[in-house]
Write a protein that holds these residues in place. Structure first.
Motif, PDB file in Angstrom:
ATOM      1  N   CYS A 281       0.838  -1.207   0.000  1.00 23.16           N
ATOM      2  CA  CYS A 281       0.000   0.000   0.000  1.00 23.16           C
ATOM      3  C   CYS A 281       0.863   1.244   0.000  1.00 23.16           C
ATOM      4  N   ASP A 282       0.711   2.076  -1.025  1.00 23.80           N
ATOM      5  CA  ASP A 282       1.401   3.366  -1.117  1.00 23.80           C
ATOM      6  C   ASP A 282       0.379   4.492  -1.172  1.00 23.80           C
ATOM      7  N   ILE A 283       0.889   5.702  -1.005  1.00 21.76           N
ATOM      8  CA  ILE A 283       0.060   6.900  -1.148  1.00 21.76           C
ATOM      9  C   ILE A 283       0.279   7.481  -2.534  1.00 21.76           C
ATOM     10  N   PHE A 284      -0.815   7.681  -3.259  1.00 25.21           N
ATOM     11  CA  PHE A 284      -0.772   8.323  -4.565  1.00 25.21           C
ATOM     12  C   PHE A 284      -1.553   9.636  -4.507  1.00 25.21           C
ATOM     13  N   MET A 285      -1.289  10.509  -5.492  1.00 24.41           N
ATOM     14  CA  MET A 285      -1.951  11.813  -5.556  1.00 24.41           C
ATOM     15  C   MET A 285      -2.244  12.164  -7.006  1.00 24.41           C
ATOM     16  N   MET A 286      -3.322  12.901  -7.226  1.00 22.50           N
ATOM     17  CA  MET A 286      -3.609  13.463  -8.548  1.00 22.50           C
ATOM     18  C   MET A 286      -3.984  14.926  -8.391  1.00 22.50           C
ATOM     19  N   ASP A 287      -3.408  15.760  -9.271  1.00 18.27           N
ATOM     20  CA  ASP A 287      -3.829  17.155  -9.405  1.00 18.27           C
ATOM     21  C   ASP A 287      -4.848  17.200 -10.537  1.00 18.27           C
ATOM     22  N   LEU A 288      -6.063  17.605 -10.217  1.00 14.76           N
ATOM     23  CA  LEU A 288      -7.141  17.582 -11.210  1.00 14.76           C
ATOM     24  C   LEU A 288      -6.867  18.518 -12.387  1.00 14.76           C
ATOM     25  N   ASN A 289      -5.962  19.468 -12.208  1.00  8.32           N
ATOM     26  CA  ASN A 289      -5.674  20.406 -13.292  1.00  8.32           C
ATOM     27  C   ASN A 289      -4.954  19.739 -14.457  1.00  8.32           C
TER      28      ASN A 289
END
Length: 574
Positions: A281-289
């Motif tokens: 399990c890792d942490i991911f991120m998305m910038d909606l822009n």
């Protein structure tokens, strides 16, 4: 009141606030220019740490010691928030932390709010039910409440004095996992036979169903007009992150990887979540822009339960400590600060410093919160003006000096140019300025009327209180007189009983005497029967007997008259 007058000054006020908010943000936070991050461990107690949340310069989590811990990022300082409560599951807004407390057991947990400025602990819900999963935004607190066998979502305002309501009350279905932003509460609901996402407008008191897929959608979170959740429509082994925009009413799939993605959190245009695509399990991120997914953590142990606020991301981390056996997850709290200048240097000192929570960071957060509330109150202009007025007054009272210190000279020049060129810029003309001023005056007058009406009401209560007091005193006097009459009657009865007792004693004595006389008469009669010596003596004896009998009759009549008189004195009838 004419609504056309309300709309224009509100728009003008919003535009001014947007410019101020943008200016403050440009001072406090340097825009992210890349995807590079660094990691920093921030918990050191040696116990397991859970459920981290972040707001501005503060990270808050629960400790295995059943305390709530907070960490000041800039000061690198950790301290205990709750020392007298058995607390779990914190959420934070500004300087307030909401928790669930289980001193009374895990079937009767309660909701409390801790004010970090006053160090006060305010009970929110202590009913004989199980209250869990709290969330807070500004003055609005929400939680999940179990009554009998069903779950409902409850909410209250901190200023409401303890009154609270429910998004939906049902004894057949369940509503769980609430979150709140502005005036909107999101939650999951099983009314349709599976878990769906709903949201509730606390001003309009309206529930809106967001998802209708027959699979499970749960764990919703909200920021501004965007809702994110975990969605199982692509299979039980392939949960994904989805998002819904309440303005455009459009749904969007955020993750498409065939592995599992859980537990999203959102702040502005950034979403973070738990992701298993790398085998752990890792942490991911998305910038909606830009729609690009970024892997935030790369350690081979599990990183779970993320949260995000500004450029700070926090999570639980199971990587082992050097003083623990290999493979033993310690569950510490870690954070990352996105590399602002993309120079590849992860040293903390290279990052732009954060202001303290009590300074412009929290003020900027309040400005964002105000903008959210203003954008979401379309169709309810009275509420919009009230929120604007209250937040502006609070900000001017609490942060006036900080605002002036935080606004750069260039920002002040922009505001000055804006004021001097209202007509040319078309943003704020004199007419709107006058109408907005008039509106504020009307609000002030309205507030004064409310205060006057309240004072008149209190005066009326005070006058009526005197009348009621007088009536009570008169009633007490009448009751006193009645008690005195009752006591007098009791004394009379006692005295009469005493006299009757005396009369009875006398009567008994007379009866004893009569009994003696009767005995004598029987003796005389016996003698007569045996034969008197002469008739003359018999006649004398008969005369004596007649006289004695007359005396007895007279005595009996006297006793009867005395007894009758006493009974009449006592009020008895024959």
């Amino acid at each position: 009141m004419d609504r056309t007058i309300l709309i224009k000054p509100t728009i003008a006020a919003v535009m001014v606030l947007m410019m101020v908010s943008i200016s403050l943000t440009s001072i406090i936070v340097v825009p992210v220019s890349g995807e590079r991050t660094y990691e920093k461990k921030i918990s050191w107690s040696g116990l397991r740490q859970w459920s981290p949340v972040v707001w501005g310069n503060r990270v808050t989590w629960e400790d295995d010691s059943e305390d709530i811990i907070q960490f000041a990022i800039e000061g690198n300082e950790e301290y205990t928030v709750t020392e007298t409560l058995r607390a779990r599951n914190p959420e934070i807004y500004g300087r307030k932390v909401v928790i669930q407390e289980h001193t009374n057991g895990f079937n009767n947990r309660d909701i409390y709010v801790v004010d970090l400025d006053t160090e006060g602990i305010l009970p929110i819900s202590t009913a004989l039910a199980d209250q869990i999963n709290p969330s807070i935004w500004n003055d609005l607190v929400v939680w999940q409440e179990k009554v009998d066998t069903h779950q409902n979502v409850a909410y209250t305002w901190l200023s409401s004095g303890g009154d609270y309501g429910f998004t939906t009350w049902s004894e057949d279905n369940n509503q769980t996992n609430p979150d709140v932003c502005g005036r909107t509460i999101v939650y999951q609901d099983d009314t349709a036979g599976n878990w769906d996402i709903y949201y509730y407008d606390v001003y309009k008191r309206e529930n809106v169903r967001v998802t209708s897929d027959t699979s499970t959608q749960g764990a919703p979170k909200i920021y501004d007009n965007k809702i994110v959740w975990t969605d199982y429509r692509n299979g039980p082994a392939n949960p994904d992150i989805y998002m819904y925009d309440m303005v455009t009413k459009e749904e969007r799939q955020i993750t498409t990887n065939s592995s599992a993605q859980y537990s999203p959190r959102i702040y502005e245009d950034r979403i973070v979540w738990m992701d298993y695509r790398m085998g752990n399990c890792d942490i991911f991120m998305m910038d909606l822009n830009d729609g690009i997914e970024v892997q935030v953590t790369t350690n081979t142990y599990d990183q779970t339960n993320p949260d995000i606020n500004g450029d700070v991301i926090v999570w639980e981390d199971t990587r082992p400590e050097v003083n623990l056996p290999t493979g033993y997850g310690s569950y510490d709290i870690y954070m990352t600060y996105i590399d602002q200048d993309n120079d590849g240097i992860y040293d903390w000192e290279d990052q732009a410093p954060l202001s303290d929570e009590s300074d412009l960071e929290v003020l900027s957060g309040k400005m964002d919160a105000l903008m959210v509330q203003l954008r979401l109150t379309e169709g309810n202009l009275t509420d919009r003006i009230e929120i604007l007025r209250e937040d502006l007054i609070e900000r001017l009272e609490d942060h006036g000096e900080e605002i002036m210190e935080g606004i750069s000279s260039s920002t002040r020049d922009i505001l000055l140019d804006l004021e001097q060129n209202k007509e040319a810029t078309g943003l704020i003309n004199q007419s709107l300025h006058e109408k907005f001023t008039s509106l504020l005056d009307n609000i002030t007058l309205g507030r004064n009327d409310v205060i006057k009406n309240a004072m008149d009401f209190l005066d009326a209560i005070e006058e009526r209180k005197d009348e009621v007091q007088k009536d009570i005193e008169e009633l007490m006097e009448e009751m006193q007189k009645g008690m005195e009459a009752l006591m007098n009657m009791t004394d009379t009865i006692a005295k009469t009983n005493e006299e009757l007792s005396t009369d009875m004693v006398r009567s008994m004595e007379q009866l004893e005497k009569l009994d003696g006389i009767v005995t004598d008469l029987e003796t005389i009669g016996k003698d007569v029967k045996e034969g008197p010596e002469d008739d003359e003596e018999d006649l004398d004896l008969i005369g004596v007997l007649i006289i004695v009998l007359l005396i007895i009759v007279i005595l009996l009549l006297i006793i009867s008259m005395i007894s009758r008189r006493k009974r009449n004195d006592l009020g008895f009838e024959e």
